[in-house]
Design an enzyme around this catalytic site. Structure first.
Site, PDB file in Angstrom:
ATOM      1  N   LYS A 159      -4.684   4.373  10.854  1.00  0.00           N
ATOM      2  CA  LYS A 159      -4.828   5.877  11.481  1.00  0.00           C
ATOM      3  C   LYS A 159      -6.130   5.954  11.799  1.00  0.00           C
ATOM      4  CE  LYS A 159      -2.425   8.025   8.443  1.00  0.00           C
ATOM      5  NZ  LYS A 159      -1.656   9.000   7.458  1.00  0.00           N
ATOM      6  N   ASP A 204      -1.525  11.556   0.895  1.00  0.00           N
ATOM      7  CA  ASP A 204      -2.532  11.890  -0.052  1.00  0.00           C
ATOM      8  C   ASP A 204      -2.966  13.418   0.778  1.00  0.00           C
ATOM      9  OD1 ASP A 204      -2.467  10.031  -2.060  1.00  0.00           O
ATOM     10  OD2 ASP A 204      -3.341   8.665  -0.533  1.00  0.00           O
ATOM     11  N   ASP A 225       2.305  11.978   5.946  1.00  0.00           N
ATOM     12  CA  ASP A 225       1.245  11.576   5.335  1.00  0.00           C
ATOM     13  C   ASP A 225       1.374  11.607   3.600  1.00  0.00           C
ATOM     14  OD1 ASP A 225      -1.351  10.504   5.065  1.00  0.00           O
ATOM     15  OD2 ASP A 225      -1.821  12.530   4.375  1.00  0.00           O
ATOM     16  N   HIS A 248      -5.319  -2.003   4.916  1.00  0.00           N
ATOM     17  CA  HIS A 248      -6.258  -2.429   5.135  1.00  0.00           C
ATOM     18  C   HIS A 248      -7.748  -1.600   4.874  1.00  0.00           C
ATOM     19  CE1 HIS A 248      -3.624  -4.333   7.695  1.00  0.00           C
ATOM     20  NE2 HIS A 248      -4.147  -5.587   7.248  1.00  0.00           N
ATOM     21  N   CYS A 259      -3.522  -1.201  12.515  1.00  0.00           N
ATOM     22  CA  CYS A 259      -2.418  -0.252  11.871  1.00  0.00           C
ATOM     23  C   CYS A 259      -3.320   0.965  11.621  1.00  0.00           C
ATOM     24  CB  CYS A 259      -1.546  -0.567  11.124  1.00  0.00           C
ATOM     25  SG  CYS A 259      -2.379  -1.765   9.824  1.00  0.00           S
ATOM     26  N   ASN A 299      -2.563   5.502   5.329  1.00  0.00           N
ATOM     27  CA  ASN A 299      -3.624   4.581   5.063  1.00  0.00           C
ATOM     28  C   ASN A 299      -3.811   4.469   3.698  1.00  0.00           C
ATOM     29  OD1 ASN A 299      -3.903   4.617   7.816  1.00  0.00           O
ATOM     30  ND2 ASN A 299      -5.842   5.832   7.774  1.00  0.00           N
ATOM     31  N   GLN A 300      -3.816   3.221   3.081  1.00  0.00           N
ATOM     32  CA  GLN A 300      -3.955   3.071   1.715  1.00  0.00           C
ATOM     33  C   GLN A 300      -5.027   1.908   1.640  1.00  0.00           C
ATOM     34  OE1 GLN A 300      -3.302   5.190  -0.801  1.00  0.00           O
ATOM     35  NE2 GLN A 300      -2.090   6.433   0.360  1.00  0.00           N
TER      36      GLN A 300
END
Length: 184
Positions: A102, A21, A19, A92, A100, A61-62
């Site tokens: 997480k 961040d 991951d 998203h 997709c 995730n962004q």
């Protein structure tokens, strides 16, 4: 993971998913790639994993991409500069009905198909129990939670959100996680 279960598996591990961040840098919150800085020793940790013969993939995730605040290309360029072999990014937002984001494991399945990985022979390193650890658990991957970023609060304040899952290892930081993996 108890030592007796880990022994002999290092030669079988295919890849490590990491991951961004809160795990390799930042605060756990969105930081644009141009302003993002790695934690001290994070680059060495990534290099150590690669020198051990492991493929290293970003797994993040962004959701700010969906708001136009950054692009997938900017993230991919950053991950390439850090030495990642590839990047799997969910762009998203929370309101999007994607497959997709997480804790859904679809980014892991995508990587598995693309690179012929057996996900139970992979490791996921992250700072959020309710996303990173749940996704890893869903595919049978080895789970390493770092205490940086949201890690400490994942273990305390938010533990109820992922109480059915136990990390295989709790690392102080990404360097500790890389040492645990490569010293086995």
């Amino acid at each position: 993971m108890p030592k007796k279960l880990w022994e002999g598996k290092m030669t079988k591990i295919q890849a490590v998913f990491i991951d961004r961040d809160g795990t390799i840098g930042g605060t756990g919150h969105f930081i644009h790639p141009r302003d993002f800085h790695l934690y001290e020793g994070a680059q060495e940790a990534i290099n150590r994993l690669k020198q051990a013969g492991l493929k290293v993939y970003a797994f993040t995730n962004q959701h700010r991409i969906s708001r136009g605040e950054a692009t997938i290309e900017q993230f991919k360029e950053q991950f390439e500069q850090f030495g990642f072999d590839d990047a799997f990014i969910c762009p998203h937002g929370d309101a999007d009905d994607c497959t997709c984001k997480k804790p859904k494991p679809c980014m892991l399945f995508e990587a598995s198909q693309k690179y012929g990985l057996e996900l139970n022979r992979c490791i996921v390193i992250g700072d959020v129990g309710s996303t990173d650890m749940l996704a890893a658990n869903a595919v049978g991957a080895i789970k390493v939670l770092v205490r940086t970023g949201w890690g400490e609060s994942s273990l305390t304040t938010y533990r109820h959100n992922w109480k059915e899952v136990e990390p295989d290892y709790i690392a102080e930081h990404i360097r500790d996680a890389a040492s645990w993996i490569t010293d086995k």
